[in-house]
Design a protein around this motif. Structure first.
Motif, mmCIF file in Angstrom:
data_model
loop_
_atom_site.group_PDB
_atom_site.id
_atom_site.type_symbol
_atom_site.label_atom_id
_atom_site.label_comp_id
_atom_site.label_asym_id
_atom_site.label_seq_id
_atom_site.Cartn_x
_atom_site.Cartn_y
_atom_site.Cartn_z
ATOM 1 N N UNK A 200 0.748 -1.344 0.010
ATOM 2 C CA UNK A 200 -0.023 0.084 -0.061
ATOM 3 C C UNK A 200 0.868 1.282 -0.044
ATOM 4 N N UNK A 201 1.913 1.234 0.839
ATOM 5 C CA UNK A 201 2.604 2.504 0.912
ATOM 6 C C UNK A 201 3.509 2.669 -0.538
ATOM 7 N N UNK A 202 4.112 1.639 -0.968
ATOM 8 C CA UNK A 202 4.803 1.791 -2.431
ATOM 9 C C UNK A 202 3.734 2.144 -3.240
ATOM 10 N N UNK A 203 2.632 1.683 -3.452
ATOM 11 C CA UNK A 203 1.373 2.009 -4.498
ATOM 12 C C UNK A 203 0.955 3.484 -4.413
ATOM 13 N N UNK A 224 1.486 8.802 3.669
ATOM 14 C CA UNK A 224 2.750 8.082 3.654
ATOM 15 C C UNK A 224 3.609 8.429 5.074
ATOM 16 N N UNK A 225 3.409 9.658 5.479
ATOM 17 C CA UNK A 225 4.072 10.056 6.795
ATOM 18 C C UNK A 225 3.610 9.428 7.983
ATOM 19 N N UNK A 230 10.349 3.385 10.616
ATOM 20 C CA UNK A 230 11.109 4.483 10.396
ATOM 21 C C UNK A 230 11.948 4.615 9.234
ATOM 22 N N UNK A 231 12.272 3.329 8.662
ATOM 23 C CA UNK A 231 13.154 3.229 7.444
ATOM 24 C C UNK A 231 12.194 4.090 6.155
ATOM 25 N N UNK A 232 10.836 3.938 6.277
ATOM 26 C CA UNK A 232 10.134 4.685 5.133
ATOM 27 C C UNK A 232 10.061 6.005 5.370
ATOM 28 N N UNK A 237 12.411 11.749 4.247
ATOM 29 C CA UNK A 237 12.996 12.936 4.447
ATOM 30 C C UNK A 237 14.092 13.181 3.440
ATOM 31 N N UNK A 238 14.792 12.143 3.037
ATOM 32 C CA UNK A 238 15.700 12.149 2.129
ATOM 33 C C UNK A 238 15.113 12.763 0.837
#
Length: 281
Positions: A200-203, A224-225, A230-232, A237-238
């Motif tokens: 879901x996050x990637x989509x 998304x936030x 935490x990696x996502x 942020x990057x």
């Protein structure tokens, strides 16, 4: 009052007086001694004896006084104990707003047992209201705002019926390749629930990259936030600092959104400290 000093006659049968009826004046009223206990008793026994404006004002005053250190928190919580009986959206929104604020403060203290207990406490008051909501855009402005607030919080508190419905809407949206128009009031909640899963996050991120709708992009970015990974959050942020996928002018909003996430507020603070000179430029 029509002059600097004024007097109002109160009959002997009156045992107390409600000051600032219907929120006519822009000030906070503190009921000293047992005044708040009187209001708590009245609201529990016959809350409609006061107008919905007065009920809203009492909730507002009580929590403002708690914040200022003039009233114990348990008094304010006693006051909103009547909310299970409340039918008007404005006082419901007022009580929900303060409870939600306190919940997020506790959530960031990393005390899982206390956080879970407070979540159950909130659901105890709003379960009936939550169950009455339709996943649509119908109703008045205040009714729509209430729907958006309570469903968002209910899903955040992982209330099963809410999460199940949100997941179903998200699956329907995925099957449509993002062409399904979700109701505006619940779209962000649906996206936030869907963002808790890797697929879901990637989509959602892929949709964010190609979307031409600023309103949709804002809802998706908020979702998304909300991830607990935490990696996502670090990846977002990057991307925000890079400025390609997430525009530089949206970076401040991105940092704020991640800071609101109990899993991300330390990440956001460390990010700001590490990249301060770049952010200033």
């Amino acid at each position: 009052m029509t002059s600097p000093t004024d007097s109002i006659h109160i009959g002997e049968e009156a045992s107390w007086v409600k000051i600032n009826s219907d929120m006519t004046g822009y000030y906070v009223v503190h009921y000293a001694d047992d005044g708040w206990d009187v209001m708590v008793k009245l609201l529990r026994e016959n809350h409609t004896a006061l107008s919905y404006k007065d009920r809203t004002h009492l909730i507002h005053n009580a929590f403002q006084l708690v914040t200022a250190g003039h009233l114990p928190l348990d008094k304010a919580l006693d006051l909103i104990g009547y909310l299970q009986l409340e039918k008007q959206t404005v006082p419901l929104l007022e009580g929900l707003g303060y409870l939600e604020a306190f919940y997020h403060i506790i959530e960031k203290r990393d005390e899982p047992i206390l956080t879970k207990d407070l979540g159950k406490y909130i659901l105890q008051f709003f379960r009936t209201v939550i169950d009455q909501q339709t996943w649509s855009d119908s109703g008045t402005v205040s009714e729509r705002r209430l729907r958006s607030e309570v469903l968002s919080l209910a899903c955040h508190l992982e209330y099963p019926p809410c999460v199940e419905l949100a997941n179903q809407h998200f699956k329907d949206w995925l099957r449509s390749n993002g062409t399904l128009n979700l109701p505006t009031d619940v779209a962000e909640t649906v996206f936030s629930v869907g963002a808790q899963h890797d697929h879901g996050w990637t989509s959602l991120l892929n949709t964010y990259k190609i979307s031409l709708s600023e309103a949709q992009k804002e809802k998706i970015l908020s979702a998304l936030t909300s991830s607990r990974n935490k990696d996502k959050l670090q990846r977002l942020l990057a991307m925000g600092l890079e400025g390609n996928v997430i525009r530089s002018q949206d970076l401040s909003s991105l940092v704020l959104m991640i800071a609101r996430n109990p899993k991300g507020h330390h990440l956001a603070w460390n990010f700001v400290k590490k990249n301060w000179d770049t952010l200033v430029k």
